[in-house]
Design a protein around this motif. Structure first.
Motif, PDB file in Angstrom:
ATOM      1  N   GLY A 157      -2.170  27.522 -14.052  1.00  0.00           N
ATOM      2  CA  GLY A 157      -1.095  28.397 -13.580  1.00  0.00           C
ATOM      3  C   GLY A 157       0.267  27.734 -13.647  1.00  0.00           C
ATOM      4  O   GLY A 157       1.261  28.362 -14.046  1.00  0.00           O
ATOM      5  N   ALA A 158       0.337  26.447 -13.263  1.00  0.00           N
ATOM      6  CA  ALA A 158       1.614  25.733 -13.317  1.00  0.00           C
ATOM      7  C   ALA A 158       2.103  25.585 -14.751  1.00  0.00           C
ATOM      8  O   ALA A 158       3.309  25.743 -15.032  1.00  0.00           O
ATOM      9  N   ALA A 159       1.183  25.295 -15.675  1.00  0.00           N
ATOM     10  CA  ALA A 159       1.564  25.180 -17.090  1.00  0.00           C
ATOM     11  C   ALA A 159       2.115  26.503 -17.607  1.00  0.00           C
ATOM     12  O   ALA A 159       3.103  26.539 -18.366  1.00  0.00           O
ATOM     13  N   THR A 160       1.505  27.606 -17.203  1.00  0.00           N
ATOM     14  CA  THR A 160       1.972  28.936 -17.625  1.00  0.00           C
ATOM     15  C   THR A 160       3.363  29.227 -17.080  1.00  0.00           C
ATOM     16  O   THR A 160       4.235  29.740 -17.802  1.00  0.00           O
ATOM     17  N   PHE A 161       3.591  28.922 -15.817  1.00  0.00           N
ATOM     18  CA  PHE A 161       4.893  29.177 -15.193  1.00  0.00           C
ATOM     19  C   PHE A 161       5.995  28.403 -15.918  1.00  0.00           C
ATOM     20  O   PHE A 161       7.067  28.960 -16.229  1.00  0.00           O
ATOM     21  N   LEU A 162       5.764  27.151 -16.228  1.00  0.00           N
ATOM     22  CA  LEU A 162       6.760  26.341 -16.938  1.00  0.00           C
ATOM     23  C   LEU A 162       7.010  26.888 -18.340  1.00  0.00           C
ATOM     24  O   LEU A 162       8.143  26.873 -18.835  1.00  0.00           O
ATOM     25  N   GLY A 176       1.870  33.404 -14.077  1.00  0.00           N
ATOM     26  CA  GLY A 176       1.649  31.989 -13.800  1.00  0.00           C
ATOM     27  C   GLY A 176       1.585  31.723 -12.302  1.00  0.00           C
ATOM     28  O   GLY A 176       0.730  30.961 -11.818  1.00  0.00           O
ATOM     29  N   ALA A 177       2.486  32.376 -11.566  1.00  0.00           N
ATOM     30  CA  ALA A 177       2.483  32.226 -10.106  1.00  0.00           C
ATOM     31  C   ALA A 177       1.215  32.818  -9.493  1.00  0.00           C
ATOM     32  O   ALA A 177       0.620  32.232  -8.583  1.00  0.00           O
ATOM     33  N   ASP A 181      -5.781  31.436 -19.316  1.00  0.00           N
ATOM     34  CA  ASP A 181      -5.657  31.988 -17.962  1.00  0.00           C
ATOM     35  C   ASP A 181      -6.751  33.023 -17.687  1.00  0.00           C
ATOM     36  O   ASP A 181      -7.289  33.122 -16.584  1.00  0.00           O
ATOM     37  N   CYS A 185      -1.735  30.444  -9.938  1.00  0.00           N
ATOM     38  CA  CYS A 185      -1.691  29.348  -8.955  1.00  0.00           C
ATOM     39  C   CYS A 185      -2.191  29.818  -7.587  1.00  0.00           C
ATOM     40  O   CYS A 185      -2.931  29.112  -6.899  1.00  0.00           O
ATOM     41  N   ILE A 196      -4.778  25.823 -10.410  1.00  0.00           N
ATOM     42  CA  ILE A 196      -3.436  25.290 -10.166  1.00  0.00           C
ATOM     43  C   ILE A 196      -2.852  24.677 -11.440  1.00  0.00           C
ATOM     44  O   ILE A 196      -1.687  24.922 -11.793  1.00  0.00           O
ATOM     45  N   ILE A 197      -3.649  23.879 -12.162  1.00  0.00           N
ATOM     46  CA  ILE A 197      -3.175  23.225 -13.387  1.00  0.00           C
ATOM     47  C   ILE A 197      -2.754  24.266 -14.421  1.00  0.00           C
ATOM     48  O   ILE A 197      -1.653  24.221 -14.988  1.00  0.00           O
TER      49      ILE A 197
END
Length: 524
Positions: A241-246, A148-149, A86, A152, A238-239
């Motif tokens: 950040g979304a992986a981090t959020f999950l 993570g958000a 990140d 994104c 986006i890719i």
């Protein structure tokens, strides 16, 4: 702890002179008084463990250690990979067009790298304080969801102000991770095990470079051949950040807050885990905030040596982290080639970052391993600077090798600093305070670092700064070794002069600081 209790505690400390190793410190009657007075501030393990200890045979110890490693290391390594990925996504985006799309000049880009660490700096102490009060794993999980958000949302940025804002809050969220992992490592592992385990999770910075280079190359090449109307750098944010959020959601359910709350340990195994760390003289943590431990942290010369050392190492790291793709392209490689050529640096970091901490764990010679790493770092920057001055384009292979050394060796020295904080700062309030101070130094170094890279394309001034910083880091490690060796020898002599008495039962779980506890010995 109540004010009256603190005063009585101070009175007993003055009588027994624990901090200076006087033989009276070993008097069992006074040590018993101290234990009673500390009852409300006792470490969590003290209320759980048998004061006299239990016997753990070698096979059981290995079985429990394997179980801890299997449950904790994958989660910690995965998150450390993501937090570094990140962080350096900005560097990949730099050669994907983000500077043009947002109107950033070279100075703005430097500040986009620095302001991340301003957010990190502002929240360093609050994170450490809140992780002492709140369940540490749950707190970290929430921070992962937040950053993570934010990552994104970076895809929506269209100007310099928006980039600065998202980078600040990204740093604010990520600031909890290294601090939290230092505390978690000290909760679960013995002092001898800590350098190698710290090396395992920390070197996933290197794995992030391998994964990040592959993702950046794939996104860049894929959108070049099959455009979808979205800039490649936006798609990358986006890719990741979304992986981090999950991942933050998974952490909430699978990372325990302490050995006592781990659902995958039965009651017998929890006692064994606590028994394993008895020799650390630190326990697993107290929720009681103790001002005298804060004062001790600020009056301990080791705190300032660690701070200075980590600043010196991270000024170069801060510049290289933000500018590494631009440095590689300055050797005559294309932007897509720079993604692939950054990947071997990750492999080098895994090899060196596991090797030297492993040797430190096996030999007990942490400072020696750190000194060797700093000497290799100086060799790397000397090689890079010399080659760049003579023939930068034709000597690009040699400069790449030097770059790989400069990524791996200082990071390994940083691992040893973090494991030293984990091992050598006892008393949970003191540990969290020293941890915060050291990570403030981490931020200061990374904040300054990008500002030293202001003379593209070869950044000679930045390289001269790196040479000076590595010499300062080397000097700090030598001073730390001499200080701790002398103090251990003094305590050994005081203990022998007192007749080699046995430590009072349960004192190791009384949340005493390294200055209070005469039985504590510093890792060297």
């Amino acid at each position: 702890m109540a004010a009256g209790t603190q005063e009585k505690h101070a009175e007993i400390q003055q009588k027994t002179d624990v901090a200076v190793g006087d033989s009276a410190a070993y008097a069992s009657e006074e040590a018993s008084d101290m234990m009673k007075l500390n009852a409300k501030g006792v470490d969590e393990a003290g209320a759980f463990a048998d004061a006299h200890g239990i016997v753990v045979d070698p096979e059981t110890n290995k079985r429990i250690l394997r179980k801890i490693d299997f449950r904790l290391m994958p989660i910690m390594c995965g998150l450390y990979l993501l937090q570094y990925l990140d962080k350096v996504t900005l560097s990949y985006a730099a050669v994907m067009g983000i500077r043009t799309d947002t109107g950033m000049n070279n100075s703005d880009y430097s500040w986009a790298g620095s302001i991340f660490y301003l957010g990190y700096l502002v929240f360093s102490y609050p994170h450490n304080r809140l992780m002492q009060i709140l369940p540490i794993a749950k707190y970290m999980s929430v921070m992962v969801l937040i950053w993570g958000a934010v990552l994104c949302l970076t895809a929506l940025v269209h100007d310099v102000a928006g980039m600065m804002a998202t980078r600040f809050f990204l740093g604010a969220g990520e600031g909890s991770i290294t601090a939290g992992f230092v505390l978690i490592t000290s909760q679960w592992y013995t002092i001898a095990e800590q350098p190698f385990r710290t090396g395992i999770w920390f070197t996933f910075n290197g794995m992030a470079q391998i994964v990040g280079g592959a993702i950046a190359f794939g996104v860049s090449r894929g959108l070049e051949q099959h455009p979808i109307g979205v800039a490649s750098w936006k798609f990358l944010f986006i890719i990741v950040g979304a992986a981090t959020f999950l991942y933050g959601i998974l952490m909430w359910f699978f990372l325990p807050d302490s050995p006592l709350s781990a659902k995958w340990l039965n009651d017998e195994e929890k006692h064994i885990v606590v028994e394993r760390i008895r020799g650390n003289q630190q326990g697993i943590g107290s929720k009681i905030f103790k001002w005298y431990q804060v004062r001790e942290a600020f009056t301990d010369f080791r705190t300032y040596l660690n701070f200075l050392c980590i600043v010196a190492i991270n000024i170069p790291n801060g510049g290289i982290t933000v500018f590494f793709t631009l440095m590689i392209t300055s050797y005559g490689f294309s932007s897509q080639q720079s993604f692939l050529l950054s990947m071997p640096a990750g492999c080098m970091q895994l090899i060196i970052g596991w090797g030297f901490p492993y040797l430190a764990s096996r030999t007990g010679k942490r400072s020696l391993m750190a000194i060797i790493c700093m000497l290799l770092s100086l060799f790397g920057i000397g090689l890079m600077t010399g080659l760049a001055r003579n023939d930068p384009l034709n000597a690009r292979v040699g400069q790449l090798f030097a770059y790989y050394l400069m990524i791996a060796c200082p990071a390994t020295a940083l691992i040893i600093i973090l494991s030293t904080v984990s091992s050598n700062a006892a008393g949970y309030t003191k540990k969290t305070t020293v941890n915060a101070i050291v990570l403030i130094g981490y931020c200061v170094g990374f904040l300054i670092g990008p500002q030293t890279f202001r003379d593209p394309p070869y950044y000679y001034n930045g390289k001269y700064v790196i040479i000076a910083m590595y010499f300062i880091g080397l000097s700090c490690f030598i001073a730390m070794y001499l200080l701790n060796k002398r103090e251990n020898a003094r305590r050994d002599k005081a203990w022998e002069d007192a007749g080699c008495p046995t430590q009072p039962a349960g004192q190791e779980f009384m949340d005493l600081t390294d200055h209070e506890n005469s039985y504590f010995r510093y890792a060297t």
